[in-house]
Scaffold this active site. Structure first.
Site, PDB file in Angstrom:
ATOM      1  CG  HIS A 141      -1.924   0.978   1.381  1.00 11.20           C
ATOM      2  ND1 HIS A 141      -1.680   2.278   1.718  1.00 11.20           N
ATOM      3  CD2 HIS A 141      -3.266   0.878   1.213  1.00 11.20           C
ATOM      4  CE1 HIS A 141      -2.830   2.943   1.763  1.00 11.20           C
ATOM      5  NE2 HIS A 141      -3.808   2.120   1.463  1.00 11.20           N
ATOM      6  CG  ASP A 193       0.518  -2.285   5.897  1.00 10.97           C
ATOM      7  OD1 ASP A 193      -0.418  -2.411   6.723  1.00 10.97           O
ATOM      8  OD2 ASP A 193       0.414  -1.633   4.841  1.00 10.97           O
ATOM      9  CD  GLN A 229      -6.904  -4.746   4.068  1.00 10.52           C
ATOM     10  OE1 GLN A 229      -7.855  -5.451   4.433  1.00 10.52           O
ATOM     11  NE2 GLN A 229      -7.071  -3.510   3.633  1.00 10.52           N
ATOM     12  CE  LYS A 253      -7.424  -0.255   6.086  1.00  8.49           C
ATOM     13  NZ  LYS A 253      -8.054   0.154   4.837  1.00  8.49           N
ATOM     14  CB  CYS A 296      -3.628   3.247  -1.666  1.00  6.11           C
ATOM     15  SG  CYS A 296      -4.845   4.515  -1.415  1.00  6.11           S
TER      16      CYS A 296
HETATM   17  C1  LIG Z   1      -2.478  -2.854   3.492  1.00  2.00           C
HETATM   18  C2  LIG Z   1      -2.851  -1.482   3.945  1.00  2.00           C
HETATM   19  N1  LIG Z   1      -1.922  -0.701   4.500  1.00  2.00           N
HETATM   20  C3  LIG Z   1      -2.205   0.535   4.945  1.00  2.00           C
HETATM   21  C4  LIG Z   1      -3.457   1.058   4.830  1.00  2.00           C
HETATM   22  C5  LIG Z   1      -3.707   2.436   5.331  1.00  2.00           C
HETATM   23  O1  LIG Z   1      -4.648   2.435   6.331  1.00  2.00           O
HETATM   24  P1  LIG Z   1      -5.181   3.812   6.911  1.00  2.00           P
HETATM   25  O2  LIG Z   1      -5.720   4.558   5.740  1.00  2.00           O
HETATM   26  O3  LIG Z   1      -6.241   3.422   7.868  1.00  2.00           O
HETATM   27  O4  LIG Z   1      -4.043   4.493   7.537  1.00  2.00           O
HETATM   28  C6  LIG Z   1      -4.460   0.272   4.256  1.00  2.00           C
HETATM   29  C7  LIG Z   1      -5.830   0.792   4.112  1.00  2.00           C
HETATM   30  O5  LIG Z   1      -6.272   1.285   3.141  1.00  2.00           O
HETATM   31  C8  LIG Z   1      -4.143  -1.021   3.805  1.00  2.00           C
HETATM   32  O6  LIG Z   1      -5.073  -1.787   3.242  1.00  2.00           O
END
Ligand SMILES: Cc1ncc(COP(=O)(O)O)c(C=O)c1O
Lengths: 172, 415
Positions: free
Chosen positions: B128, B204, B207, B230, B372
């Site tokens: 991401h 990270d 998910q 999430k 993203c």
């Molecule tokens: C794998 C992953 N990393 C990071 C994020 C970023 O999360 P947040 O927007 O809640 O900071 C997301 C969410 O979109 C994600 O799916």
């Protein structure tokens, strides 16, 4: 399916399936600008050839949804051979068709202003022609950016062409 | 609920008011966008409103009773979250605004203090942007190298060169589950390889934590980041877990109130963790909500949640392939055990944006776009996908509704 026919008029699908003026132009002399819709990943590249007053040729490259592609395709037909002034009027007319409704949705309407129903005539009697088919997009506010992407990118390409008289490649 | 072997999805769904109250009286809400953000159960909403109505005050500062009670409730939330991910010490739980801030915290604080020319940080091509851009910002300043573990066309990581990529690397920061492909990398083997190379490991887990049992001790990572929203919790709160030895040595990230021992005209002394990394008023009520979400997931049982999602993902892969045939591409691993319930769909001849629009007419919520993860999109050779993602309140009827809507979209755009 209710509502969808308003968005996906036959002429839009036709331009999506068979986009007009697709491809590239040689840079220079053409000006090239890339436009992005960061929300959905649509990317469009507009190439314009100009003679200092008119857009003599235009090509569209990139990828996107039916609305962004059809809008771009119709745009190329509408602007080829037109003067910068004519194009900026057309752009204004097109964007006002998109934005009047955008305000209406965002601001929930001012009491007393009747902006519903038939769309207002385009400014100065500019004829939108086929582009009228995109009017239904305003009922789907998130898609308005798709419809205006090519136009915003074009405006930037023409600005660049005007500001340097038609030589060097633009960028974004 | 805890005794049955399988998740009682109908009972779960009944806990989520939105399915009763949302939008279209004629058609049920088919919510398939939990990878972007999940819905919230009544228990979370009530925990937050109860807190506001009975106990709310700023934390750590007041001596009056509700201020003390609010502090205690928030700190109990920290222990709840620590327990949920097997963190040895609650003070290793740093509350942030979201996963993005947690990832930025590590890049900025640990990376800023430890990375320079000649160093390398290893990422995967399926990260991401939240686990890419913070490193790129820092690399531009510090001059270290970013290396990429490749993703294969079938959605698995290509680990053949992993040891070479890790050679001399100071950090391996990778997703624990792709938010586009659903891919769950072989974390144990990758972390062991990173350890052998002397690199730290950040996951990270945005998910991952919402969907799989997570135990940071057995995972053997150094940092993990995830977001409350999430995992049935509210927006506005995220979590960084880190090993206390590392966190203790890292410089502060944001400066302000709450993170200092002393401030003079000459400088400041930072407080110990977690306060050191929690400058400013924390998301107090959101932490309360997150703790309620964690309790809720704990009640369901994360093993049961995972089993439910594996079997529903298997059903989805099978059903969608049967109903749509060759016309539909589902990106990511074909083996349900190797992935989460994130299905990135590509229906030939229908752009994902248009597809999502038609699906919305069926009250089926999916997300079009690059999610993203633009570097991954380039690897896959697509500009966008339409992503359907599954969670605890989804069942086979949701998958069937998705399949119906996809068939309809295919017909609408038939060329
Ligand atoms: C794998 C992953 N990393 C990071 C994020 C970023 O999360 P947040 O927007 O809640 O900071 C997301 C969410 O979109 C994600 O799916």
């Amino acid at each position: 399916m209710s509502g969808l026919e308003d968005l996906y008029r036959e002429i839009i699908l036709d331009h999506y399936r068979t986009p007009r003026n697709r491809g590239q132009l040689e840079v220079p002399p053409a000006h090239k600008v890339e436009g992005f819709n960061p929300l959905c990943g649509d990317e469009i590249t507009v190439y314009v050839d100009t003679d200092g007053e008119k857009v003599t040729d235009v090509r569209i490259d990139g990828q996107g949804c039916s609305i962004s592609q059809a809008s771009a395709s119709m745009m190329t037909n509408a602007i080829k051979g037109r003067t910068f002034t004519e194009i900026s009027e057309l752009t204004r007319a097109f964007k006002s068709m998109m934005s009047i409704h955008e305000n209406e949705i965002g601001g929930e309407g001012e009491p007393g202003t009747d902006s519903t129903g038939d769309a207002p005539a385009a400014p100065d009697g500019v004829r939108l022609g086929d582009l009228e088919a995109l009017r239904g997009v305003v009922k789907f506010p998130v898609r308005i950016k798709c419809a205006t992407l090519a136009w915003n990118t074009l405006a930037q390409a023409i600005d660049e062409a005007r500001s340097d008289g038609g030589a060097s490649p633009g960028s974004s | 609920m805890t005794t049955a072997a399988e998740l009682d999805v109908a009972a779960v769904k009944a806990d989520f008011p939105i399915f009763d109250r949302c939008c279209d009286p004629d058609r049920p809400l088919v919510f398939l966008d939990s990878a972007a953000s999940s819905q919230k159960p009544r228990q979370v909403v009530e925990a937050m409103s109860d807190f506001y109505e009975t106990t709310y005050a700023n934390v750590h500062r007041g001596v009056y009773r509700i201020a003390e009670a609010a502090t205690n409730i928030m700190e109990a939330g920290r222990r709840t979250v620590a327990g949920f991910i097997g963190a040895p010490r609650p003070e290793e739980i740093i509350f942030t605004k979201n996963a993005t801030e947690a990832l930025n915290l590590v890049a900025r604080s640990w990376g800023g203090a430890n990375l320079g020319p000649g160093d390398a940080v290893v990422l995967t091509q399926m990260e991401h942007h939240a686990n890419i851009v913070p490193w790129q910002i820092l690399a531009a300043e510090k001059g270290f190298e970013i290396r990429w573990i490749p993703v294969r066309a079938d959605g698995y990581l290509d680990l053949t060169e992993l040891d070479r990529l890790l050679d001399g690397a100071a950090m391996m920061s990778v997703t624990a589950m792709s938010n586009v492909l659903g891919t769950i990398p072989p974390l144990d083997a990758m972390i062991a390889a990173a350890r052998a190379a002397g690199a730290l490991v950040m996951l990270d887990a945005c998910q991952y934590v919402p969907h799989l049992p997570t135990d940071v001790s057995s995972l053997d990572a150094d940092f993990i980041a995830f977001s409350g929203h999430k995992m049935l919790g509210p927006t506005g709160v995220g979590v960084l877990w880190g090993r206390s030895e590392l966190l203790d040595d890292m410089p502060p990230f944001l400066g302000g109130g709450g993170m200092i021992l002393d401030v003079t005209q000459e400088g400041f002394r930072a407080d110990a963790i977690p306060a050191k990394f929690e400058a400013g008023t924390p998301p107090i009520t959101e932490i309360v909500g997150l703790a309620a979400a964690v309790d809720y997931l704990g009640e369901l049982g994360m093993d049961r949640v995972r089993r439910h999602e594996v079997s529903l993902t298997a059903y989805a892969l099978r059903t969608l392939t049967e109903r749509l045939g060759e016309r539909l591409t589902i990106h990511g691993p074909s083996e349900p055990a190797d992935r989460g319930g994130v299905l990135s769909l590509d229906l030939a001849g229908v752009h994902p944006h248009d597809l999502s629009q038609v699906l919305d007419q069926h009250n089926v919520c999916v997300r079009p776009g690059h999610h993203c993860a633009k570097p991954l999109m380039r690897v896959l050779g697509v500009g966008a996908t339409a992503r359907a993602s599954l969670y605890v309140y989804n069942d086979e009827s949701d998958v069937d509704a998705l399949a119906d809507a996809l068939v309809d979209a295919g017909e609408f755009f038939a060329f």
